[in-house]
Design a protein around this motif. Structure first.
Motif, PDB file in Angstrom:
ATOM      1  N   GLY A  67       0.780  -1.234   0.000  1.00 30.22           N
ATOM      2  CA  GLY A  67       0.000   0.000   0.000  1.00 30.22           C
ATOM      3  C   GLY A  67       0.813   1.285   0.000  1.00 30.22           C
ATOM      4  O   GLY A  67       0.247   2.371   0.134  1.00 30.22           O
ATOM      5  N   ILE A  68       2.122   1.193  -0.175  1.00 31.62           N
ATOM      6  CA  ILE A  68       2.965   2.399  -0.145  1.00 31.62           C
ATOM      7  C   ILE A  68       2.635   3.322  -1.312  1.00 31.62           C
ATOM      8  O   ILE A  68       2.476   4.532  -1.131  1.00 31.62           O
ATOM      9  N   GLY A  69       2.528   2.767  -2.511  1.00 30.24           N
ATOM     10  CA  GLY A  69       2.194   3.591  -3.675  1.00 30.24           C
ATOM     11  C   GLY A  69       0.853   4.282  -3.496  1.00 30.24           C
ATOM     12  O   GLY A  69       0.695   5.466  -3.798  1.00 30.24           O
ATOM     13  N   HIS A  70      -0.126   3.554  -2.994  1.00 32.90           N
ATOM     14  CA  HIS A  70      -1.450   4.120  -2.731  1.00 32.90           C
ATOM     15  C   HIS A  70      -1.354   5.281  -1.735  1.00 32.90           C
ATOM     16  O   HIS A  70      -1.955   6.335  -1.941  1.00 32.90           O
ATOM     17  N   PRO A  82      -5.212  18.479 -10.003  1.00 33.43           N
ATOM     18  CA  PRO A  82      -4.934  17.392 -10.937  1.00 33.43           C
ATOM     19  C   PRO A  82      -3.511  16.872 -10.757  1.00 33.43           C
ATOM     20  O   PRO A  82      -2.592  17.645 -10.472  1.00 33.43           O
ATOM     21  N   ILE A  83      -3.357  15.559 -10.892  1.00 35.65           N
ATOM     22  CA  ILE A  83      -2.049  14.909 -10.796  1.00 35.65           C
ATOM     23  C   ILE A  83      -1.760  14.282 -12.155  1.00 35.65           C
ATOM     24  O   ILE A  83      -2.590  13.557 -12.693  1.00 35.65           O
ATOM     25  N   ILE A  84      -0.586  14.575 -12.689  1.00 34.10           N
ATOM     26  CA  ILE A  84      -0.205  14.118 -14.021  1.00 34.10           C
ATOM     27  C   ILE A  84       1.083  13.304 -13.926  1.00 34.10           C
ATOM     28  O   ILE A  84       1.969  13.624 -13.128  1.00 34.10           O
ATOM     29  N   LEU A  85       1.191  12.284 -14.755  1.00 31.29           N
ATOM     30  CA  LEU A  85       2.440  11.527 -14.828  1.00 31.29           C
ATOM     31  C   LEU A  85       2.584  10.899 -16.199  1.00 31.29           C
ATOM     32  O   LEU A  85       1.630  10.834 -16.968  1.00 31.29           O
ATOM     33  N   GLU A  86       3.806  10.478 -16.496  1.00 25.47           N
ATOM     34  CA  GLU A  86       4.134   9.825 -17.763  1.00 25.47           C
ATOM     35  C   GLU A  86       4.421   8.360 -17.476  1.00 25.47           C
ATOM     36  O   GLU A  86       5.063   8.044 -16.482  1.00 25.47           O
ATOM     37  N   VAL A  87       3.928   7.473 -18.346  1.00 24.08           N
ATOM     38  CA  VAL A  87       4.232   6.044 -18.221  1.00 24.08           C
ATOM     39  C   VAL A  87       4.613   5.491 -19.580  1.00 24.08           C
ATOM     40  O   VAL A  87       4.184   5.997 -20.613  1.00 24.08           O
ATOM     41  N   ASP A  96       6.411  -5.294 -15.809  1.00 26.92           N
ATOM     42  CA  ASP A  96       6.178  -4.145 -14.933  1.00 26.92           C
ATOM     43  C   ASP A  96       5.361  -3.057 -15.616  1.00 26.92           C
ATOM     44  O   ASP A  96       4.634  -2.320 -14.957  1.00 26.92           O
ATOM     45  N   THR A  97       5.459  -2.933 -16.952  1.00 24.35           N
ATOM     46  CA  THR A  97       4.710  -1.874 -17.637  1.00 24.35           C
ATOM     47  C   THR A  97       3.211  -2.104 -17.476  1.00 24.35           C
ATOM     48  O   THR A  97       2.468  -1.152 -17.221  1.00 24.35           O
ATOM     49  N   GLU A  98       2.765  -3.328 -17.588  1.00 21.65           N
ATOM     50  CA  GLU A  98       1.338  -3.627 -17.420  1.00 21.65           C
ATOM     51  C   GLU A  98       0.918  -3.482 -15.960  1.00 21.65           C
ATOM     52  O   GLU A  98      -0.149  -2.954 -15.664  1.00 21.65           O
ATOM     53  N   LYS A  99       1.757  -3.937 -15.035  1.00 22.98           N
ATOM     54  CA  LYS A  99       1.445  -3.821 -13.603  1.00 22.98           C
ATOM     55  C   LYS A  99       1.303  -2.354 -13.204  1.00 22.98           C
ATOM     56  O   LYS A  99       0.416  -1.995 -12.433  1.00 22.98           O
ATOM     57  N   ARG A 100       2.196  -1.515 -13.731  1.00 18.14           N
ATOM     58  CA  ARG A 100       2.127  -0.080 -13.438  1.00 18.14           C
ATOM     59  C   ARG A 100       0.800   0.511 -13.900  1.00 18.14           C
ATOM     60  O   ARG A 100       0.152   1.255 -13.171  1.00 18.14           O
ATOM     61  N   LEU A 101       0.417   0.181 -15.118  1.00 21.21           N
ATOM     62  CA  LEU A 101      -0.831   0.713 -15.661  1.00 21.21           C
ATOM     63  C   LEU A 101      -2.038   0.244 -14.846  1.00 21.21           C
ATOM     64  O   LEU A 101      -2.943   1.035 -14.575  1.00 21.21           O
ATOM     65  N   LYS A 102      -2.050  -1.014 -14.452  1.00 25.15           N
ATOM     66  CA  LYS A 102      -3.158  -1.520 -13.644  1.00 25.15           C
ATOM     67  C   LYS A 102      -3.218  -0.796 -12.302  1.00 25.15           C
ATOM     68  O   LYS A 102      -4.308  -0.495 -11.806  1.00 25.15           O
ATOM     69  N   PHE A 103      -2.064  -0.528 -11.713  1.00 20.19           N
ATOM     70  CA  PHE A 103      -2.020   0.211 -10.454  1.00 20.19           C
ATOM     71  C   PHE A 103      -2.659   1.593 -10.620  1.00 20.19           C
ATOM     72  O   PHE A 103      -3.526   1.983  -9.836  1.00 20.19           O
ATOM     73  N   TYR A 104      -2.256   2.331 -11.645  1.00 17.61           N
ATOM     74  CA  TYR A 104      -2.805   3.674 -11.843  1.00 17.61           C
ATOM     75  C   TYR A 104      -4.284   3.631 -12.209  1.00 17.61           C
ATOM     76  O   TYR A 104      -5.050   4.510 -11.816  1.00 17.61           O
ATOM     77  N   GLN A 105      -4.695   2.602 -12.912  1.00 16.92           N
ATOM     78  CA  GLN A 105      -6.112   2.457 -13.233  1.00 16.92           C
ATOM     79  C   GLN A 105      -6.914   2.258 -11.942  1.00 16.92           C
ATOM     80  O   GLN A 105      -7.978   2.866 -11.772  1.00 16.92           O
ATOM     81  N   ARG A 106      -6.404   1.426 -11.027  1.00 13.34           N
ATOM     82  CA  ARG A 106      -7.082   1.232  -9.731  1.00 13.34           C
ATOM     83  C   ARG A 106      -7.137   2.525  -8.927  1.00 13.34           C
ATOM     84  O   ARG A 106      -8.038   2.723  -8.118  1.00 13.34           O
ATOM     85  N   GLU A 107      -6.178   3.391  -9.154  1.00 15.94           N
ATOM     86  CA  GLU A 107      -6.115   4.677  -8.438  1.00 15.94           C
ATOM     87  C   GLU A 107      -6.932   5.768  -9.151  1.00 15.94           C
ATOM     88  O   GLU A 107      -6.821   6.938  -8.832  1.00 15.94           O
ATOM     89  N   ASP A 184      -6.616   5.589 -29.316  1.00 17.61           N
ATOM     90  CA  ASP A 184      -6.101   4.421 -28.597  1.00 17.61           C
ATOM     91  C   ASP A 184      -6.171   4.672 -27.094  1.00 17.61           C
ATOM     92  O   ASP A 184      -6.013   5.764 -26.629  1.00 17.61           O
ATOM     93  N   ASN A 185      -6.461   3.627 -26.356  1.00 17.49           N
ATOM     94  CA  ASN A 185      -6.542   3.746 -24.910  1.00 17.49           C
ATOM     95  C   ASN A 185      -5.714   2.630 -24.300  1.00 17.49           C
ATOM     96  O   ASN A 185      -6.047   1.456 -24.440  1.00 17.49           O
ATOM     97  N   ILE A 186      -4.657   3.006 -23.622  1.00  8.95           N
ATOM     98  CA  ILE A 186      -3.760   1.984 -23.064  1.00  8.95           C
ATOM     99  C   ILE A 186      -4.447   1.146 -22.001  1.00  8.95           C
ATOM    100  O   ILE A 186      -4.087   0.004 -21.791  1.00  8.95           O
ATOM    101  N   PHE A 187      -5.467   1.686 -21.340  1.00 10.58           N
ATOM    102  CA  PHE A 187      -6.162   0.886 -20.343  1.00 10.58           C
ATOM    103  C   PHE A 187      -6.966  -0.226 -21.017  1.00 10.58           C
ATOM    104  O   PHE A 187      -7.152  -1.295 -20.442  1.00 10.58           O
ATOM    105  N   ASP A 188      -7.452  -0.013 -22.238  1.00 14.05           N
ATOM    106  CA  ASP A 188      -8.153  -1.072 -22.962  1.00 14.05           C
ATOM    107  C   ASP A 188      -7.212  -2.236 -23.255  1.00 14.05           C
ATOM    108  O   ASP A 188      -7.632  -3.390 -23.277  1.00 14.05           O
ATOM    109  N   GLU A 189      -5.935  -1.925 -23.477  1.00 17.45           N
ATOM    110  CA  GLU A 189      -4.960  -2.965 -23.796  1.00 17.45           C
ATOM    111  C   GLU A 189      -4.736  -3.934 -22.654  1.00 17.45           C
ATOM    112  O   GLU A 189      -4.407  -5.089 -22.863  1.00 17.45           O
ATOM    113  N   ILE A 190      -4.887  -3.474 -21.412  1.00 16.43           N
ATOM    114  CA  ILE A 190      -4.575  -4.344 -20.274  1.00 16.43           C
ATOM    115  C   ILE A 190      -5.806  -4.994 -19.665  1.00 16.43           C
ATOM    116  O   ILE A 190      -5.695  -5.771 -18.743  1.00 16.43           O
ATOM    117  N   ASN A 191      -6.985  -4.663 -20.170  1.00 16.87           N
ATOM    118  CA  ASN A 191      -8.220  -5.272 -19.626  1.00 16.87           C
ATOM    119  C   ASN A 191      -8.674  -6.455 -20.448  1.00 16.87           C
ATOM    120  O   ASN A 191      -8.387  -6.664 -21.533  1.00 16.87           O
TER     121      ASN A 191
END
Length: 191
Positions: A67-70, A82-87, A96-107, A184-191
């Motif tokens: 839960g540290i990232g959260h 607003p919070i912005i970041l690059e991935v 790790d690239t997919e795990k990172r995206l899933k983490f930010y999607q949950r957030e 294109d939506n990167i979140f669609d790619e990981i779902n």
């Protein structure tokens, strides 16, 4: 291992700022650029009047899932900006690239679908494409996120770039584009 070594071992060379660049940002832009460091994490971010940009966020492998990232994101979300970041885009060879995206999607981060980001790395000389993610308490438009990214690029990414790297990064208008038809939506790619 110091904070810079942790970041440098985790992030690809084309995404890393030099230690001198980051130390200068901390010293010379200390009212804007910040480091949040603990035993198991390092977060570098810039806080402007109307948005926050997360430059780097690292949680050690042995502390992931705790839960540290959260908690780090929650601390920033309480500022109600607003919070912005690059991935990196999803890379099948780097889980790790997919795990990172899933983490930010949950957030509850959103993919800025209309913002293109292509920057030539001064370290590798190759074009580095990134995706822009954002969280907003006020449903900021992608145009607002785009303007915030341009400000970040000018104030943080290219700060004294010639001094640190011997040459300048590309102009912001070459790196960041606002494309109405980008779907294109990167979140669609990981779902």
């Amino acid at each position: 291992m110091n904070w810079y070594e942790k970041l440098n071992q985790y992030f690809p060379v084309q995404e890393m700022k030099s230690k001198e660049h980051m130390e200068a940002l901390l010293q010379e832009k200390g009212d804007v650029y910040h480091k949040d460091e603990g035993k198991h994490h390092v977060m570098m971010y810039a806080e402007f009047d109307d948005f926050i940009f997360i430059d780097y966020i690292y949680v050690s492998k042995d502390a992931r899932g705790q839960g540290i990232g959260h908690q780090l994101l929650q601390k920033l979300k309480t500022k109600q900006k607003p919070i912005i970041l690059e991935v990196e885009p999803v890379d099948e060879s780097d889980l790790d690239t997919e795990k990172r995206l899933k983490f930010y999607q949950r957030e509850n981060f959103h993919h800025a679908q209309s913002i293109g980001y292509r920057r030539r790395s001064l370290a590798t000389k190759k074009i580095n494409e990134m995706e822009i993610l954002y969280w907003s308490p006020t449903d900021a438009s992608e145009e607002e996120i785009f303007e915030a990214m341009k400000h970040t690029y000018d104030q943080i990414h290219t700060y004294k770039d010639t001094e640190w790297y011997g040459e300048s990064y590309q102009d912001v208008d070459e790196v960041l584009t606002l494309e109405e038809d980008r779907t294109d939506n990167i979140f669609d790619e990981i779902n």
